[in-house]
Design a protein around this motif. Structure first.
Motif, PDB file in Angstrom:
ATOM      1  N   UNK A 165     -57.512  51.522  17.406  1.00 38.61           N
ATOM      2  CA  UNK A 165     -58.452  50.319  17.049  1.00 38.61           C
ATOM      3  C   UNK A 165     -58.864  49.767  18.342  1.00 38.61           C
ATOM      4  N   UNK A 166     -57.913  49.319  19.081  1.00 35.06           N
ATOM      5  CA  UNK A 166     -57.977  48.616  20.399  1.00 35.06           C
ATOM      6  C   UNK A 166     -58.671  49.734  21.147  1.00 35.06           C
ATOM      7  N   UNK A 167     -58.332  50.698  21.403  1.00 35.50           N
ATOM      8  CA  UNK A 167     -59.463  51.785  22.222  1.00 35.50           C
ATOM      9  C   UNK A 167     -60.645  51.681  21.740  1.00 35.50           C
ATOM     10  N   UNK A 173     -59.099  43.430  14.598  1.00 34.21           N
ATOM     11  CA  UNK A 173     -58.258  44.142  13.674  1.00 34.21           C
ATOM     12  C   UNK A 173     -57.034  44.877  14.323  1.00 34.21           C
ATOM     13  N   UNK A 174     -56.980  45.308  15.619  1.00 37.23           N
ATOM     14  CA  UNK A 174     -55.860  45.780  16.227  1.00 37.23           C
ATOM     15  C   UNK A 174     -54.880  44.677  16.131  1.00 37.23           C
ATOM     16  N   UNK A 175     -55.154  43.443  16.556  1.00 37.71           N
ATOM     17  CA  UNK A 175     -54.030  42.424  16.765  1.00 37.71           C
ATOM     18  C   UNK A 175     -53.657  41.986  15.404  1.00 37.71           C
ATOM     19  N   UNK A 176     -54.446  42.073  14.180  1.00 35.17           N
ATOM     20  CA  UNK A 176     -53.843  41.589  12.931  1.00 35.17           C
ATOM     21  C   UNK A 176     -52.986  43.007  12.579  1.00 35.17           C
ATOM     22  N   UNK A 177     -53.340  43.788  12.661  1.00 37.99           N
ATOM     23  CA  UNK A 177     -52.100  44.967  12.367  1.00 37.99           C
ATOM     24  C   UNK A 177     -50.632  44.712  13.219  1.00 37.99           C
ATOM     25  N   UNK A 178     -50.981  44.598  14.682  1.00 39.79           N
ATOM     26  CA  UNK A 178     -49.797  44.471  15.228  1.00 39.79           C
ATOM     27  C   UNK A 178     -48.922  43.274  14.906  1.00 39.79           C
ATOM     28  N   UNK A 179     -49.688  41.964  14.542  1.00 36.96           N
ATOM     29  CA  UNK A 179     -49.058  40.885  14.101  1.00 36.96           C
ATOM     30  C   UNK A 179     -48.229  41.291  12.604  1.00 36.96           C
ATOM     31  N   UNK A 206     -44.494  44.115  21.059  1.00 36.94           N
ATOM     32  CA  UNK A 206     -44.654  43.017  21.900  1.00 36.94           C
ATOM     33  C   UNK A 206     -45.479  43.375  23.121  1.00 36.94           C
ATOM     34  N   UNK A 207     -45.396  44.708  23.566  1.00 34.97           N
ATOM     35  CA  UNK A 207     -46.031  45.180  24.933  1.00 34.97           C
ATOM     36  C   UNK A 207     -47.684  45.248  24.398  1.00 34.97           C
ATOM     37  N   UNK A 208     -47.834  46.060  23.131  1.00 32.28           N
ATOM     38  CA  UNK A 208     -49.260  46.143  22.826  1.00 32.28           C
ATOM     39  C   UNK A 208     -49.895  44.944  22.497  1.00 32.28           C
ATOM     40  N   UNK A 209     -49.431  43.589  22.060  1.00 34.19           N
ATOM     41  CA  UNK A 209     -50.034  42.627  21.891  1.00 34.19           C
ATOM     42  C   UNK A 209     -50.279  41.947  23.208  1.00 34.19           C
ATOM     43  N   UNK A 210     -49.302  41.992  24.019  1.00 28.13           N
ATOM     44  CA  UNK A 210     -49.333  41.510  25.304  1.00 28.13           C
ATOM     45  C   UNK A 210     -50.696  42.409  26.078  1.00 28.13           C
ATOM     46  N   UNK A 211     -51.030  43.599  25.875  1.00 25.74           N
ATOM     47  CA  UNK A 211     -52.254  44.149  26.478  1.00 25.74           C
ATOM     48  C   UNK A 211     -53.577  43.824  25.985  1.00 25.74           C
ATOM     49  N   UNK A 212     -53.728  43.306  24.597  1.00 24.18           N
ATOM     50  CA  UNK A 212     -54.780  42.712  24.089  1.00 24.18           C
ATOM     51  C   UNK A 212     -54.901  41.435  24.625  1.00 24.18           C
ATOM     52  N   UNK A 213     -53.715  40.443  24.263  1.00 25.48           N
ATOM     53  CA  UNK A 213     -54.188  39.110  25.128  1.00 25.48           C
ATOM     54  C   UNK A 213     -54.414  39.213  26.455  1.00 25.48           C
ATOM     55  N   UNK A 214     -53.932  40.063  27.207  1.00 26.21           N
ATOM     56  CA  UNK A 214     -54.223  39.942  28.751  1.00 26.21           C
ATOM     57  C   UNK A 214     -55.803  40.628  28.626  1.00 26.21           C
ATOM     58  N   UNK A 215     -56.191  41.431  27.948  1.00 24.77           N
ATOM     59  CA  UNK A 215     -57.898  41.501  27.871  1.00 24.77           C
ATOM     60  C   UNK A 215     -58.499  40.275  27.608  1.00 24.77           C
ATOM     61  N   UNK A 216     -58.031  39.699  26.764  1.00 25.63           N
ATOM     62  CA  UNK A 216     -58.822  38.309  26.213  1.00 25.63           C
ATOM     63  C   UNK A 216     -58.692  37.180  27.151  1.00 25.63           C
ATOM     64  N   UNK A 217     -58.090  37.366  28.202  1.00 26.12           N
ATOM     65  CA  UNK A 217     -57.809  36.501  29.353  1.00 26.12           C
ATOM     66  C   UNK A 217     -56.723  35.418  28.883  1.00 26.12           C
ATOM     67  N   UNK A 218     -55.845  35.765  27.930  1.00 31.86           N
ATOM     68  CA  UNK A 218     -54.896  34.858  27.791  1.00 31.86           C
ATOM     69  C   UNK A 218     -53.389  35.051  28.393  1.00 31.86           C
ATOM     70  N   UNK A 219     -53.687  34.885  29.782  1.00 30.16           N
ATOM     71  CA  UNK A 219     -52.606  35.509  30.659  1.00 30.16           C
ATOM     72  C   UNK A 219     -50.977  34.758  30.368  1.00 30.16           C
ATOM     73  N   UNK A 220     -51.109  33.346  29.782  1.00 31.06           N
ATOM     74  CA  UNK A 220     -49.589  33.039  29.482  1.00 31.06           C
ATOM     75  C   UNK A 220     -49.251  33.677  28.281  1.00 31.06           C
TER      76      UNK A 220
END
Length: 370
Positions: A165-167, A173-179, A206-220
């Protein structure tokens, strides 16, 4: 009692299990040899005892194992063929005894592994179909009664589904499934902290959620999740140093955190982690020289080291590291021209090297590489 099918079935099941252990520990050649040696014996047993469910279960297990071995050897079409054969055997068992939960789980696993294979090839249409089928079967299985293995499988299926879904740009949707997977895996780990598969699943999510947050600009947020992934996989690698899967995941986690550190101008930390990443990738490649994913990780880690050298102002070292990484990835891309993942890695490395030359005031080389 040489004609006792029950005893023969027990023997071949043990042989399949031994082959599985070799595969999990990274010795795919031995695993493949042992699995192929026992295959004719299983075929004879299955032919002589057509209604024996246990023999058919072993046959399905063998197809699944051979699929995993081919998968770990980057032999995609062979892996897909074995998983398809496993699905057919499972369907034949369920046609006779539909309540075999372990067979349903095996079939879902075959669909899931097929989705993983197609996703790695960026064959997103096929990956979507396989993952949807795996998700449907796993949910039906859990509706009949929750089990630790079923919840663990659901989390693995949801993780790959979310990556697809992320690709496809369906980020929320991807973030919701990961959570959802994260919540399930945390519960499993709390109930059985000694089982490494639960921790491995947590690390991947954890890694997959990190990639999504990085794309969204949430570096922390991205950094937090990358660090959690590293903590999980470092613990697993320390406990099981001979298991290559944990080392592979750790290298990927290191690479992601290096990117965050460089974004925050933490050059010394990025340099130290890049060196650690290169050493781990090199050791992994030395142990398994025929595994192409390890070659890719070796090349990728050298490019990350080049980025760290550049941030530290060490331009000659940065140029050498980028050239080393590009050379490795170029060889991989040439050897496997139909594997999208390897082509993408090589293209990314070339783009990084072009950017390096552009920053160094060398537009000719930058233009040629880009």
């Amino acid at each position: 009692e040489p004609d006792n099918a029950k005893y023969r079935s027990a023997v071949v099941s043990s042989k399949v299990f031994i082959a599985k252990i070799h595969s999990v520990m990274g010795d795919q050649q031995t695993a493949f040899r042992l699995a192929k040696e026992v295959q004719p014996e299983i075929e004879r047993l299955a032919g002589a005892t057509l209604d024996d469910v246990e023999t058919l279960k072993t046959k399905a297990w063998l197809h699944n194992l051979l699929g995993m071995i081919h998968m770990r050897l980057d032999e995609v079409e062979e892996a897909l063929a074995e998983h398809y054969a496993g699905i057919q055997v499972c369907e034949s068992i369920l046609a006779k005894t539909p309540d075999e939960a372990d067979v349903v789980k095996r079939m879902a696993g075959c669909y899931h592994n097929s989705a993983v294979l197609c996703f790695r090839q960026r064959r997103l249409g096929e990956a979507t179909e396989f993952s949807a089928k795996a998700l449907e079967i796993t949910k039906e299985l859990l509706n009949q009664g929750s089990s630790e293995d079923g919840v663990s499988l659901l989390s693995a299926v949801q993780t790959v589904r979310a990556q697809i879904l992320f690709q496809q740009g369906r980020v929320e949707e991807a973030l919701s499934l990961h959570q959802n997977s994260l919540a399930n895996l945390k519960s499993l780990e709390l109930a059985a902290p000694e089982i490494p598969e639960h921790q491995e699943g947590l690390g991947k999510v954890y890694n997959s959620i990190g990639l999504i947050l990085d794309q969204q600009g949430d570096n922390d947020g991205a950094r937090h999740h990358f660090e959690r992934a590293i903590a999980v996989h470092e613990s697993l690698h320390e406990r099981f140093p001979d298991n290559p899967e944990y080392a592979r995941e750790l290298i990927k986690n290191y690479g992601n955190l290096i990117g965050e550190q460089l974004e925050s101008s933490e050059t010394d930390a990025a340099m130290a982690l890049a060196e650690k990443c290169v050493q781990l990738a090199h050791r992994l490649r030395e142990r398994f020289p025929t595994n192409l994913e390890h070659v890719m990780l070796d090349g990728r880690s050298r490019c990350s080291r080049g980025d760290a050298f550049l941030a530290a102002g060490q331009t000659e070292a940065a140029e050498q590291a980028h050239e080393d990484g590009c050379r490795i990835l170029a060889g991989l891309a040439q050897a496997e021209p139909d594997v999208a993942m390897y082509q993408s890695e090589y293209a990314s490395a070339l783009a990084d090297q072009a950017a390096f030359y552009f920053r160094q005031g060398d537009p000719r080389n930058a233009s040629e590489l880009s």
